[in-house]
Design a protein around this motif. Structure first.
Motif, short mmCIF file in Angstrom:
data_model
loop_
_atom_site.label_atom_id
_atom_site.label_comp_id
_atom_site.label_asym_id
_atom_site.label_seq_id
_atom_site.Cartn_x
_atom_site.Cartn_y
_atom_site.Cartn_z
N ILE A 467 0.86 -1.19 0.00
CA ILE A 467 0.00 0.00 0.00
C ILE A 467 0.90 1.24 0.00
O ILE A 467 1.92 1.28 0.70
N ILE A 468 0.52 2.22 -0.80
CA ILE A 468 1.28 3.48 -0.89
C ILE A 468 0.36 4.65 -0.58
O ILE A 468 -0.87 4.51 -0.58
N VAL A 469 0.94 5.81 -0.29
CA VAL A 469 0.15 7.03 -0.14
C VAL A 469 0.75 8.12 -1.02
O VAL A 469 1.93 8.06 -1.38
N ARG A 470 -0.09 9.08 -1.37
CA ARG A 470 0.33 10.18 -2.24
C ARG A 470 0.16 11.49 -1.48
O ARG A 470 -0.96 11.98 -1.31
N LYS A 471 1.28 12.07 -1.07
CA LYS A 471 1.25 13.28 -0.25
C LYS A 471 0.54 14.42 -0.95
O LYS A 471 -0.20 15.19 -0.33
N GLU A 472 0.73 14.52 -2.27
CA GLU A 472 0.14 15.63 -3.03
C GLU A 472 -1.38 15.53 -3.14
O GLU A 472 -2.06 16.51 -3.45
N LEU A 473 -1.91 14.34 -2.89
CA LEU A 473 -3.37 14.15 -2.97
C LEU A 473 -4.01 14.00 -1.59
O LEU A 473 -5.16 13.60 -1.47
N TYR A 474 -3.25 14.34 -0.55
CA TYR A 474 -3.78 14.35 0.81
C TYR A 474 -3.86 15.80 1.25
O TYR A 474 -2.85 16.51 1.30
N PHE A 475 -5.07 16.29 1.54
CA PHE A 475 -5.29 17.74 1.64
C PHE A 475 -5.45 18.26 3.07
O PHE A 475 -5.87 19.39 3.26
N ASP A 476 -5.13 17.46 4.05
CA ASP A 476 -5.10 17.95 5.42
C ASP A 476 -3.71 18.53 5.66
O ASP A 476 -2.76 17.80 5.95
N GLN A 477 -3.59 19.85 5.52
CA GLN A 477 -2.27 20.48 5.58
C GLN A 477 -1.60 20.24 6.93
O GLN A 477 -0.40 19.95 7.00
N ASN A 478 -2.37 20.36 8.02
CA ASN A 478 -1.80 20.10 9.34
C ASN A 478 -1.44 18.62 9.51
O ASN A 478 -0.59 18.28 10.33
N GLY A 479 -2.11 17.77 8.75
CA GLY A 479 -1.89 16.34 8.86
C GLY A 479 -0.66 15.84 8.13
O GLY A 479 -0.22 14.71 8.34
N LYS A 480 -0.09 16.68 7.25
CA LYS A 480 1.07 16.21 6.48
C LYS A 480 2.31 17.10 6.59
O LYS A 480 3.40 16.68 6.22
N ARG A 481 2.14 18.32 7.10
CA ARG A 481 3.29 19.21 7.19
C ARG A 481 4.36 18.61 8.10
O ARG A 481 4.06 18.09 9.18
N SER A 482 5.58 18.65 7.67
CA SER A 482 6.76 18.19 8.42
C SER A 482 6.79 16.68 8.67
O SER A 482 7.52 16.21 9.52
N THR A 483 5.99 15.92 7.91
CA THR A 483 6.00 14.46 8.09
C THR A 483 6.90 13.79 7.04
O THR A 483 7.01 14.26 5.91
N THR A 484 7.49 12.67 7.42
CA THR A 484 8.20 11.85 6.44
C THR A 484 7.17 11.00 5.70
O THR A 484 6.01 10.90 6.11
N TYR A 485 7.62 10.37 4.61
CA TYR A 485 6.71 9.49 3.86
C TYR A 485 6.21 8.37 4.76
O TYR A 485 5.01 8.05 4.76
#
Length: 528
Positions: A467-485
């Motif tokens: 399973i993979i995730v796509r950071k550019e298609l995840y729109f919770d800015q607080n949920g992805k800022r400063s996170t590693t893959y």
């Protein structure tokens, strides 16, 4: 089958029927506003005892419930059931304490469970209750009632926790549990028990709910429960204002760090107020402000970088006060999902890429839809049939309707829908059936049927079989800022794990990513 006769409790006039002297019976003491529910083999004698009790002097009427099919096991069981349902019916305020309520098994219990429906309809005709059992079972007050019957696992945990508090040798108590294992039920049960118990009457006791959405619901519930007050339901910020003897913290995995949050200014001020730096988190506030902290936690429900992950949580539990300890309990039995622990384990295996066989159950519905129109129509059909059917999704679309309510956020196969218009109590708003709920509006709630959209923020790599995730298609800015893959992968998997464990009767999926759909279709039935 059931006979209900009225007596004059105030003047001790009860009638001369033989069964009033020696037969297992139920009784309802009431004054038009409050009610007390009990059972006895000698109800007349019991009334004499109650008439000398100061707490019972508020009542003027009694309703005796007789049936020739009653035995003491049945009346014990029906007493618990009546307390649970009459609390959630809200026609009366129930004055019973909740100690001793537990799930009891006895001969032919399933038959008596069905007969209880007949008794309830009789009570409706007598105007002693208002709502149907089905309506009550869909209410938050029923689901989170402190009068729920506890299973053995829950009851043993409650009894040991109360003993630990009494002995005052434990300053932190951790209750771990998967979604639907009854963490909130146990939390509310403990809150009611401690509030009612005379030895804790002078203690400052608070109930912390990190999520704004669930906090509003809990305040409404506490307002409806005799002896509890909405002011006892607290935000993490509230507890910085004074010290508490005991704090119960529901959904402790939703406490925040000073990281990727929208209220950094107030967070910093609260830290300063307590003499802490912003290296501290809301869990530190709670530990500092309470002599005994009871935390309900699930590491697999941490859904963003601001949450308290297991490593951080565990470290703080190890730093216990000198000569006092941390106690751990685990709730093992699945109470929400009718598919039981097997369904929860299946969902975990899907996200761990360790699944080996197709899901089959005669107790739980699980399907993948290819046609979004049918997915939507079936949700409306389930809503009509049983209620509490909602569409929810990962944060794979921007929230454009937040600024312009004329616009819709999500479009799939030509069908457009909006994100949830609010987070507080969204599940029960009239608009919810036509919207799509995000993780922040649904975590902590039950649904009858969950219609889950897996957006393109999550996919599947056929080459690596992962399973993979796509950071550019995840729109919770607080949920992805400063996170590693790797961190984002864990958070997004956790989000879908939570969404897929909301449904009591079933979970239906619409999968946007073609390769992920193909992967899941190996293990989940596809709706044709």
């Amino acid at each position: 089958m059931f006979k209900i006769i009225e007596g004059d409790f105030k003047n001790n006039i009860y009638g001369n029927e033989e069964y009033l002297d020696n037969w297992p019976m139920l009784y309802l003491l009431e004054n038009g506003k409050q009610i007390y529910i009990g059972e006895s083999n000698h109800v007349k004698t019991r009334m004499t005892q109650h008439s000398s009790n100061v707490e019972k002097k508020i009542f003027d009427k009694v309703h005796f419930i007789y049936s020739k099919i009653f035995n003491q096991s049945v009346t014990f069981d029906y007493e618990s059931k009546l307390i649970q349902y009459i609390v959630a019916d809200e026609l009366f305020q129930v004055t019973n304490k909740n100690s001793g309520i537990a799930d009891k098994q006895y001969y032919k219990k399933q038959e008596y469970d069905k007969k209880f429906e007949l008794l309830w309809r009789k009570l409706q005709r007598e105007k002693l209750v208002k709502h149907s059992l089905e309506e009550i079972e869909n209410s938050d007050l029923f689901k989170y009632s402190p009068y729920k019957e506890l299973n053995d696992n829950q009851r043993n945990a409650v009894e040991t926790i109360i003993q630990r508090i009494r002995e005052e040798d434990t300053n932190r108590i951790v209750i771990n549990g998967m979604p639907g294992s009854g963490k909130t039920i146990v939390a509310v049960y403990l809150m009611k028990y401690l509030t009612d118990c005379k030895e804790f009457q002078n203690k400052q006791i608070g109930f912390v709910v990190p999520q704004t959405s669930l906090r509003k619901t809990m305040k409404i519930i506490f307002k409806s429960i005799y002896g509890l007050r909405p002011s006892q339901v607290l935000s993490p910020s509230d507890i910085t204002k004074k010290k508490y003897d005991i704090l119960l913290v529901d959904e402790a995995h939703r406490l925040h760090q000073y990281k990727n949050i929208s209220y950094m200014g107030s967070f910093k001020k609260n830290c300063e107020k307590l003499g802490l730096t912003t290296e501290a988190d809301e869990l530190d506030w709670i530990i500092k402000q309470s002599d005994c902290t009871i935390l309900f936690y699930d590491a697999m429900q941490v859904v963003g970088p601001s949450g308290i992950d297991y490593q951080r949580f565990d470290q703080k539990m190890q730093n216990s006060l000198e000569q006092r300890m941390t106690s751990y309990f685990t709730l093992l039995t699945q109470m929400r999902v009718q598919g039981g622990n097997a369904y929860i384990d299946f969902v975990k295996s899907i996200f761990e890429e360790s699944c080996t066989e197709k899901y089959k159950s005669d107790k739980y519905d699980l399907k993948i839809y290819l046609d979004f129109s049918k997915f939507e129509k079936d949700m409306y059909r389930k809503e009509t049939e049983v209620g509490l059917s909602r569409m929810v999704a990962g944060y794979a679309w921007p929230w454009i309707s937040k600024k312009d309510r004329t616009k819709k956020d999500i479009e799939i196969q030509g069908i457009k829908r909006k994100w949830n218009h609010c987070t507080e109590g969204w599940v029960h708003t009239p608009e919810a059936i036509d919207e799509v709920g995000c993780i922040h509006s649904i975590q902590g709630y039950d649904l009858n049927y969950a219609f889950v959209i897996l957006g393109k923020d999550i996919g599947y790599d056929k080459n690596t079989k992962q399973i993979i995730v796509r950071k550019e298609l995840y729109f919770d800015q607080n949920g992805k800022r400063s996170t590693t893959y790797e961190q984002l992968l864990e958070y997004i998997k956790n989000i879908y794990y939570v969404l897929m464990t909301r449904g009591i009767k079933g979970t239906f999926l619409y999968v946007c990513d073609d390769d992920l759909r193909e992967y899941l279709s190996q293990y989940i039935e596809v709706e044709n």
